[in-house]
Write a protein that holds these residues in place. Structure first.
Motif, short mmCIF file in Angstrom:
data_model
loop_
_atom_site.label_atom_id
_atom_site.label_comp_id
_atom_site.label_asym_id
_atom_site.label_seq_id
_atom_site.Cartn_x
_atom_site.Cartn_y
_atom_site.Cartn_z
N SER A 7 0.83 -1.20 0.00
CA SER A 7 0.00 0.00 0.00
C SER A 7 0.86 1.25 0.00
CB SER A 7 -0.93 -0.01 1.22
OG SER A 7 -1.69 1.17 1.27
N LYS A 8 1.96 1.23 0.74
CA LYS A 8 2.85 2.39 0.78
C LYS A 8 3.53 2.59 -0.57
CE LYS A 8 3.83 2.27 5.73
NZ LYS A 8 4.86 2.05 6.79
N LYS A 9 3.89 1.49 -1.23
CA LYS A 9 4.54 1.58 -2.54
C LYS A 9 3.60 2.20 -3.58
CE LYS A 9 8.52 -0.55 -1.68
NZ LYS A 9 9.85 0.09 -1.89
N LEU A 10 2.30 1.89 -3.43
CA LEU A 10 1.32 2.35 -4.42
C LEU A 10 0.52 3.56 -3.94
CD1 LEU A 10 -0.14 -1.15 -5.46
CD2 LEU A 10 1.60 0.18 -6.65
N ASN A 11 0.95 4.14 -2.84
CA ASN A 11 0.16 5.19 -2.19
C ASN A 11 -0.25 6.31 -3.13
OD1 ASN A 11 -0.92 6.54 0.27
ND2 ASN A 11 0.68 8.03 -0.20
N HIS A 12 0.66 6.75 -4.00
CA HIS A 12 0.37 7.89 -4.89
C HIS A 12 -0.61 7.53 -6.01
CE1 HIS A 12 3.46 5.61 -6.92
NE2 HIS A 12 3.29 6.31 -8.03
N LEU A 13 -0.92 6.21 -6.17
CA LEU A 13 -1.84 5.77 -7.22
C LEU A 13 -3.21 5.37 -6.68
CD1 LEU A 13 0.56 3.44 -9.28
CD2 LEU A 13 0.00 5.83 -9.76
N ILE A 14 -3.33 5.16 -5.39
CA ILE A 14 -4.54 4.57 -4.80
C ILE A 14 -5.68 5.59 -4.74
CG2 ILE A 14 -5.55 3.54 -2.74
CD1 ILE A 14 -2.83 2.31 -2.13
N LEU A 15 -6.83 5.23 -5.31
CA LEU A 15 -8.05 6.02 -5.21
C LEU A 15 -8.96 5.50 -4.09
CD1 LEU A 15 -8.94 6.37 -9.01
CD2 LEU A 15 -7.93 8.11 -7.53
N ASP A 16 -8.94 4.19 -3.91
CA ASP A 16 -9.79 3.56 -2.89
C ASP A 16 -9.20 2.19 -2.61
OD1 ASP A 16 -11.76 3.09 -1.07
OD2 ASP A 16 -13.38 2.86 -2.54
N ILE A 70 -6.80 -2.97 -9.30
CA ILE A 70 -7.78 -2.62 -10.34
C ILE A 70 -7.39 -1.28 -10.96
CG2 ILE A 70 -10.23 -2.29 -10.81
CD1 ILE A 70 -10.65 -3.73 -7.99
N CYS A 71 -7.09 -1.30 -12.24
CA CYS A 71 -6.58 -0.11 -12.91
C CYS A 71 -7.69 0.68 -13.59
CB CYS A 71 -5.52 -0.50 -13.93
SG CYS A 71 -4.05 -1.20 -13.17
N ARG A 72 -7.71 1.98 -13.32
CA ARG A 72 -8.67 2.87 -13.95
C ARG A 72 -8.34 3.02 -15.43
NH1 ARG A 72 -10.07 8.79 -11.35
NH2 ARG A 72 -11.75 9.39 -12.78
N PRO A 81 -16.42 -1.61 -5.47
CA PRO A 81 -17.53 -2.32 -4.82
C PRO A 81 -17.10 -2.93 -3.50
CG PRO A 81 -16.60 -3.64 -6.59
CD PRO A 81 -15.92 -2.32 -6.67
N ARG A 82 -18.03 -3.06 -2.61
CA ARG A 82 -17.74 -3.65 -1.32
C ARG A 82 -18.04 -5.14 -1.36
NH1 ARG A 82 -14.31 -0.20 0.81
NH2 ARG A 82 -14.91 1.85 -0.02
N THR A 83 -17.18 -5.92 -0.78
CA THR A 83 -17.38 -7.36 -0.76
C THR A 83 -17.04 -7.90 0.62
OG1 THR A 83 -16.64 -9.48 -1.69
CG2 THR A 83 -15.03 -7.70 -1.66
N GLU A 84 -17.74 -8.93 1.03
CA GLU A 84 -17.50 -9.56 2.32
C GLU A 84 -16.40 -10.61 2.25
OE1 GLU A 84 -18.92 -8.47 5.05
OE2 GLU A 84 -19.99 -6.98 3.83
N LYS A 85 -15.94 -10.91 1.06
CA LYS A 85 -14.90 -11.94 0.91
C LYS A 85 -13.56 -11.41 1.43
CE LYS A 85 -14.74 -14.69 -2.62
NZ LYS A 85 -15.19 -15.95 -2.00
N PRO A 86 -12.74 -12.27 2.01
CA PRO A 86 -11.43 -11.84 2.52
C PRO A 86 -10.42 -11.65 1.38
CG PRO A 86 -11.71 -14.19 2.87
CD PRO A 86 -13.01 -13.69 2.30
N VAL A 87 -10.54 -10.53 0.69
CA VAL A 87 -9.62 -10.21 -0.40
C VAL A 87 -9.20 -8.74 -0.28
CG1 VAL A 87 -10.56 -11.91 -2.01
CG2 VAL A 87 -11.54 -9.61 -1.96
N LEU A 92 -6.78 1.83 -8.56
CA LEU A 92 -5.60 2.65 -8.85
C LEU A 92 -5.86 3.64 -9.97
CD1 LEU A 92 -2.95 -0.22 -8.74
CD2 LEU A 92 -3.72 1.26 -6.86
N ASN A 93 -5.30 4.81 -9.83
CA ASN A 93 -5.43 5.85 -10.84
C ASN A 93 -4.28 5.73 -11.84
OD1 ASN A 93 -6.37 8.12 -12.17
ND2 ASN A 93 -5.29 9.55 -10.82
N ALA A 94 -4.25 4.61 -12.57
CA ALA A 94 -3.19 4.36 -13.56
C ALA A 94 -3.64 3.23 -14.47
CB ALA A 94 -1.88 4.00 -12.86
#
Length: 395
Positions: A7-16, A70-72, A81-87, A92-94
């Motif tokens: 998450s830290k490596k991709l921090n600048h790309l993460i939208l959600d 998931i790439c935009r 989307p919200r999911t109850e599965k453990p994933v 990502l904004n890329a």
């Protein structure tokens, strides 16, 4: 790697994001959303476009304990989307290529630019284009496959009655095939699935699979399969593919049903493939589609007699020869009484004005019947179309 580190490596790309799973393994390589592999180990990292993600998500093809990047694709507003599965889910904004280049930078030594699907496609292109120059090159490339290859290799070609246009359907078929062929390397190439099936023990005809179960799977998805012989030489994979594919074409074109429903084995259509190759060379050399000159004169006379008298003596001869002279088996296959078969065989002798030499000419007569069947059914050409001016008795 922990999910927090990724998450830290991709921090600048993460939208959600959603990250309930604490660990992931991008160091082991990246898998693309489509086509889906067999159930991967926990920690596997998937990446792909938002449209591919929607296909996976809507069809419930999520694996517990895995991470999805998931790439935009455009500027349109999208939500995770919200999911109850453990994933783990990261929006990502890329675009995908940018993500792959970025991951390559901080995961040195791992090629992140080729998915497993692309690896198979590259391998297959090299096989069909004769790019490999030695068996060792083929074996080295196969070491990159997700599953190890065993001693005896067969190629299974799977086709649909109609082209595949629905990604969701392709995903479902891919998963069903992977479940039926566990730990087997398979991939979609165009509108065909290619299964590189391997096994440890020798076989001359049948593979170590449930043919009944395979037939049921094919029927469920309206599929057909061609199966080659098994070989110890992976450099012959191109030939194995052509023979498997030709088995489907010949079985359907000749209207000869396979021994197992929807499964066209090269063992069953081997002789017709030899005729097919011979016919191609004959037509190229002789500049004619008339294959009658490859056949025994007796079969030619019977063909024209049937044509003029609306009889089926040539079919009787072919079935009789196929059954190696067994009258009871011949009558069973032709749905005729035993005496009727005997009467037809006597009629053959009468038409030819001699008793056919079923002993020494057995193979040649059988081959001649098959050549005529090939020309009529597969080439869709009647023998008389090739020289309409000739009549019965002319050869």
């Amino acid at each position: 790697m922990t999910t927090e580190e990724l998450s830290k490596k991709l921090n600048h790309l993460i939208l959600d994001y959603q990250n309930p799973v604490p660990y992931c393994t991008p160091e082991d390589g990246l898998r693309f959303f489509i086509p889906l592999p067999a159930a991967p180990v926990q920690g596997t990292v998937f990446a792909g476009s938002y449209s591919d993600w929607e296909e996976v998500y809507q069809n419930g093809m999520l694996y517990d304990g895995c991470t999805y990047l998931i790439c935009r694709e455009n500027t349109t507003q999208i939500k995770l989307p919200r999911t109850e599965k453990p994933v783990n889910l990261f929006l990502l904004n890329a675009p995908v290529p940018v993500l792959l280049r970025y991951l390559t930078d901080f995961l040195p030594g791992k090629s992140m630019t080729r998915s497993t699907a692309q690896m198979f496609q590259d391998f297959w292109t090299d096989i069909l284009s004769l790019h490999f120059t030695s068996p060792k090159q083929v074996e080295e490339r196969m070491k990159d496959f997700p599953f190890p290859m065993h001693t005896y290799l067969a190629c299974i070609v799977i086709r649909r009655t109609h082209p595949i246009r629905d990604n969701a359907c392709a995903l479902e078929i891919q998963q069903a095939l992977q479940n039926f062929f566990p730990e087997t390397n398979l991939f979609l190439s165009g509108n065909e699935w290619i299964i590189l099936f391997s096994q440890k023990n020798y076989t001359s005809d049948r593979l170590n699979i449930s043919y009944d179960g395979f037939s049921e799977l094919l029927a469920r998805f309206h599929l057909y399969a061609g199966i080659s012989y098994a070989s110890r030489f992976p450099e012959l994979l191109r030939t194995l593919y052509f023979t498997a594919a030709a088995s489907i074409d010949l079985g359907k074109g000749l209207s000869i049903p396979p021994y197992e429903k929807r499964i066209y084995t090269y063992q069953q259509y081997n002789a017709y493939y030899i005729i097919h190759l011979c016919a191609q060379n004959f037509m190229d050399l002789h500049k004619t589609e008339n294959l009658i000159y490859l056949t025994h004169p007796d079969t030619t006379l019977l063909y024209y007699y049937d044509l003029e008298n609306n009889t089926n003596l040539l079919d009787v001869l072919y079935t009789y020869l196929s059954c190696e002279g067994n009258i009871n088996q011949t009558s069973k296959l032709l749905y005729m009484h035993r005496n009727t078969v005997l009467n037809r065989l006597n009629k053959i002798t009468s038409v030819l004005h001699h008793d056919p030499d079923y002993g020494s000419n057995h193979f040649l007569l059988l081959l001649s019947c098959m050549i005529i069947k090939y020309q009529q059914n597969y080439m869709k050409r009647n023998v008389d179309d090739c020289f309409a001016s000739r009549r019965f008795g002319d050869y």
